[in-house]
Every structure is written in structure tokens, then in C-alpha cells.
Design a protein around this motif. Structure first.
Motif, PDB file in Angstrom:
ATOM      1  N   GLY A  10       0.792  -1.222   0.000  1.00 14.81           N
ATOM      2  CA  GLY A  10       0.000   0.000   0.000  1.00 14.81           C
ATOM      3  C   GLY A  10       0.824   1.272   0.000  1.00 14.81           C
ATOM      4  O   GLY A  10       0.445   2.258  -0.634  1.00 14.81           O
ATOM      5  N   TYR A  11       1.957   1.267   0.699  1.00 13.59           N
ATOM      6  CA  TYR A  11       2.744   2.492   0.766  1.00 13.59           C
ATOM      7  C   TYR A  11       3.397   2.840  -0.576  1.00 13.59           C
ATOM      8  O   TYR A  11       3.845   3.968  -0.777  1.00 13.59           O
ATOM      9  CB  TYR A  11       3.788   2.438   1.885  1.00 13.59           C
ATOM     10  CG  TYR A  11       4.908   1.433   1.702  1.00 13.59           C
ATOM     11  CD1 TYR A  11       6.094   1.789   1.080  1.00 13.59           C
ATOM     12  CD2 TYR A  11       4.785   0.133   2.173  1.00 13.59           C
ATOM     13  CE1 TYR A  11       7.120   0.888   0.918  1.00 13.59           C
ATOM     14  CE2 TYR A  11       5.803  -0.784   2.026  1.00 13.59           C
ATOM     15  CZ  TYR A  11       6.976  -0.406   1.402  1.00 13.59           C
ATOM     16  OH  TYR A  11       7.994  -1.312   1.255  1.00 13.59           O
ATOM     17  N   HIS A  12       3.443   1.884  -1.532  1.00 15.02           N
ATOM     18  CA  HIS A  12       3.973   2.167  -2.865  1.00 15.02           C
ATOM     19  C   HIS A  12       2.893   2.706  -3.801  1.00 15.02           C
ATOM     20  O   HIS A  12       3.209   3.385  -4.784  1.00 15.02           O
ATOM     21  CB  HIS A  12       4.578   0.908  -3.501  1.00 15.02           C
ATOM     22  CG  HIS A  12       5.935   0.592  -2.979  1.00 15.02           C
ATOM     23  ND1 HIS A  12       7.028   1.387  -3.215  1.00 15.02           N
ATOM     24  CD2 HIS A  12       6.374  -0.434  -2.231  1.00 15.02           C
ATOM     25  CE1 HIS A  12       8.079   0.868  -2.632  1.00 15.02           C
ATOM     26  NE2 HIS A  12       7.712  -0.239  -2.023  1.00 15.02           N
ATOM     27  N   GLN A  13       1.646   2.387  -3.539  1.00 17.40           N
ATOM     28  CA  GLN A  13       0.559   2.876  -4.392  1.00 17.40           C
ATOM     29  C   GLN A  13       0.449   4.395  -4.229  1.00 17.40           C
ATOM     30  O   GLN A  13       0.504   4.902  -3.110  1.00 17.40           O
ATOM     31  CB  GLN A  13      -0.767   2.195  -4.030  1.00 17.40           C
ATOM     32  CG  GLN A  13      -0.729   0.685  -4.032  1.00 17.40           C
ATOM     33  CD  GLN A  13      -0.385   0.087  -5.390  1.00 17.40           C
ATOM     34  OE1 GLN A  13      -0.662   0.657  -6.444  1.00 17.40           O
ATOM     35  NE2 GLN A  13       0.228  -1.097  -5.362  1.00 17.40           N
ATOM     36  N   ASP A  14       0.304   5.096  -5.337  1.00 13.27           N
ATOM     37  CA  ASP A  14       0.147   6.560  -5.290  1.00 13.27           C
ATOM     38  C   ASP A  14       1.293   7.225  -4.524  1.00 13.27           C
ATOM     39  O   ASP A  14       1.100   8.200  -3.803  1.00 13.27           O
ATOM     40  CB  ASP A  14      -1.195   6.939  -4.655  1.00 13.27           C
ATOM     41  CG  ASP A  14      -2.363   6.226  -5.303  1.00 13.27           C
ATOM     42  OD1 ASP A  14      -2.430   6.203  -6.543  1.00 13.27           O
ATOM     43  OD2 ASP A  14      -3.207   5.672  -4.572  1.00 13.27           O
ATOM     44  N   TYR A  15       2.494   6.719  -4.707  1.00 15.02           N
ATOM     45  CA  TYR A  15       3.645   7.126  -3.899  1.00 15.02           C
ATOM     46  C   TYR A  15       3.884   8.638  -3.909  1.00 15.02           C
ATOM     47  O   TYR A  15       4.044   9.251  -2.855  1.00 15.02           O
ATOM     48  CB  TYR A  15       4.911   6.390  -4.356  1.00 15.02           C
ATOM     49  CG  TYR A  15       6.116   6.778  -3.550  1.00 15.02           C
ATOM     50  CD1 TYR A  15       6.315   6.247  -2.271  1.00 15.02           C
ATOM     51  CD2 TYR A  15       7.044   7.706  -4.020  1.00 15.02           C
ATOM     52  CE1 TYR A  15       7.403   6.620  -1.504  1.00 15.02           C
ATOM     53  CE2 TYR A  15       8.131   8.090  -3.268  1.00 15.02           C
ATOM     54  CZ  TYR A  15       8.312   7.535  -2.004  1.00 15.02           C
ATOM     55  OH  TYR A  15       9.382   7.917  -1.238  1.00 15.02           O
ATOM     56  N   LEU A  16       3.903   9.245  -5.092  1.00 18.76           N
ATOM     57  CA  LEU A  16       4.204  10.676  -5.137  1.00 18.76           C
ATOM     58  C   LEU A  16       3.040  11.539  -4.662  1.00 18.76           C
ATOM     59  O   LEU A  16       3.247  12.697  -4.280  1.00 18.76           O
ATOM     60  CB  LEU A  16       4.661  11.099  -6.531  1.00 18.76           C
ATOM     61  CG  LEU A  16       6.070  10.624  -6.900  1.00 18.76           C
ATOM     62  CD1 LEU A  16       6.418  11.051  -8.317  1.00 18.76           C
ATOM     63  CD2 LEU A  16       7.114  11.122  -5.910  1.00 18.76           C
ATOM     64  N   GLN A  17       1.830  11.000  -4.658  1.00 19.85           N
ATOM     65  CA  GLN A  17       0.717  11.733  -4.049  1.00 19.85           C
ATOM     66  C   GLN A  17       0.869  11.728  -2.528  1.00 19.85           C
ATOM     67  O   GLN A  17       0.572  12.718  -1.865  1.00 19.85           O
ATOM     68  CB  GLN A  17      -0.618  11.116  -4.449  1.00 19.85           C
ATOM     69  CG  GLN A  17      -1.002  11.417  -5.874  1.00 19.85           C
ATOM     70  CD  GLN A  17      -2.366  10.856  -6.239  1.00 19.85           C
ATOM     71  OE1 GLN A  17      -2.892   9.947  -5.594  1.00 19.85           O
ATOM     72  NE2 GLN A  17      -2.948  11.400  -7.286  1.00 19.85           N
ATOM     73  N   LYS A  18       1.326  10.617  -1.995  1.00 20.06           N
ATOM     74  CA  LYS A  18       1.532  10.501  -0.545  1.00 20.06           C
ATOM     75  C   LYS A  18       2.816  11.193  -0.096  1.00 20.06           C
ATOM     76  O   LYS A  18       2.933  11.584   1.059  1.00 20.06           O
ATOM     77  CB  LYS A  18       1.595   9.026  -0.141  1.00 20.06           C
ATOM     78  CG  LYS A  18       0.301   8.277  -0.358  1.00 20.06           C
ATOM     79  CD  LYS A  18       0.501   6.799  -0.099  1.00 20.06           C
ATOM     80  CE  LYS A  18      -0.762   6.009  -0.403  1.00 20.06           C
ATOM     81  NZ  LYS A  18      -0.530   4.550  -0.339  1.00 20.06           N
ATOM     82  N   ASN A  19       3.791  11.280  -1.005  1.00 21.25           N
ATOM     83  CA  ASN A  19       5.109  11.857  -0.704  1.00 21.25           C
ATOM     84  C   ASN A  19       5.467  12.864  -1.799  1.00 21.25           C
ATOM     85  O   ASN A  19       6.316  12.588  -2.650  1.00 21.25           O
ATOM     86  CB  ASN A  19       6.172  10.745  -0.661  1.00 21.25           C
ATOM     87  CG  ASN A  19       5.843   9.681   0.347  1.00 21.25           C
ATOM     88  OD1 ASN A  19       6.063   9.851   1.535  1.00 21.25           O
ATOM     89  ND2 ASN A  19       5.286   8.577  -0.128  1.00 21.25           N
TER      90      ASN A  19
END
Length: 149
Positions: free
Chosen positions: A129-138
Motif C-alpha cells: 500500500g505504501y507504494h501505491q500513489d507514492y508521489l501523491q503521498k510523498n
């Protein structure tokens, strides 16, 4: 980085980050390092073919968002998990990918030969999950992907 660029393309409906092309069942991120699993880090793309053709997705977008001439490398990231690859699902996609790869190679856009693999899609394993949408989250996260002209 690829997922962030892909999701902004008109006609792209959905993206998912994951792993494919290797031998280990249910790999995790750490399993991809040092070629332990044989998997590539990849993005599965669902698109509307009425708005975006498969060939256009590859030629106009895929071959511009990364360096397809480096073997097992993208930016500072090295290893087989960072290989340039197109994982096709049908014979028609295979033929289209090979045709696009040949056109891009002949175009002179890249100074070195295209190293992109065109291989049959194997089992898809969604990334954590932490890799999904990575740049949106980070938003300040590292990426070596951008549209090259």
C-alpha cells in the motif's frame, strides 16, 4: 514516478504499482532488490482504447517517461527490478509493442539502442500500500521519471 505520470494521461482510467516478470510468489519490495525475485517494478495501466490507443500509450508516453536505453537502470536506481520492459497481455499487444519499439529505435530520439524488453505478462503481484500513489503521498519523493522531448 511512472504511475504519477501515467495517471495524468487522457484516457488512462486506472494505475496500480506492482511486481511482475519474476519467479517468487507474492513478492514484497525488499524481494526485488539484488535480483532476488527476478521481478520488475511495474505499473499496470487500464485505459480507454476509444481515447488512447495502445501504440500511442507506448510511443507518445512510455518511451518518453524513462530512459529506455539503460539496461537494468533508471536514474540512480540499479538492478534488474529497474529494467525497461513492456509486459504484453495479447499477441496483438506484443506485435504493437515490437513495432513501436522499432520505430522509436529508428527515430534517433535516443543516442543509444533501445534496451526495452517486450515480454509476456506473467502473474501480477500488487505492491504494498505504501507504494501505491507514492508521489501523491510523498510530494517531495524521489523520481527519475519525467517527460523527455
Amino acid at each position: 514516478g511512472m504511475e504519477d505520470l501515467l495517471r495524468k494521461i487522457p484516457g488512462v482510467l486506472e494505475t496500480e504499482v506492482g511486481y511482475t516478470g519474476g519467479h517468487l510468489a507474492n513478492p514484497k519490495y525488499d524481494d526485488t532488490h539484488d535480483s532476488k525475485s527476478g521481478h520488475a517494478e511495474a505499473v499496470r495501466v487500464t485505459f480507454d482504447p476509444r481515447q488512447l490507443s495502445y501504440e500511442d500509450l507506448l510511443e507518445t508516453w512510455f518511451f518518453r517517461m524513462h530512459d529506455p536505453t539503460t539496461l537494468n537502470r533508471q536514474g540512480n536506481d540499479t538492478g534488474t527490478q529497474y529494467r525497461s520492459a513492456i509486459f504484453y497481455g495479447t499477441e496483438a499487444q506484443k506485435q504493437a509493442a515490437l513495432a513501436v519499439k522499432a520505430r522509436v529505435d529508428k527515430s534517433g530520439r535516443w543516442k543509444k539502442p533501445i534496451a526495452t524488453e517486450v515480454v509476456d505478462a506473467s502473474t501480477w503481484w500488487p505492491a504494498e500500500g505504501y507504494h501505491q500513489d507514492y508521489l501523491q503521498k510523498n510530494p517531495g519523493g524521489y523520481t527519475c521519471h519525467w517527460l523527455r522531448d
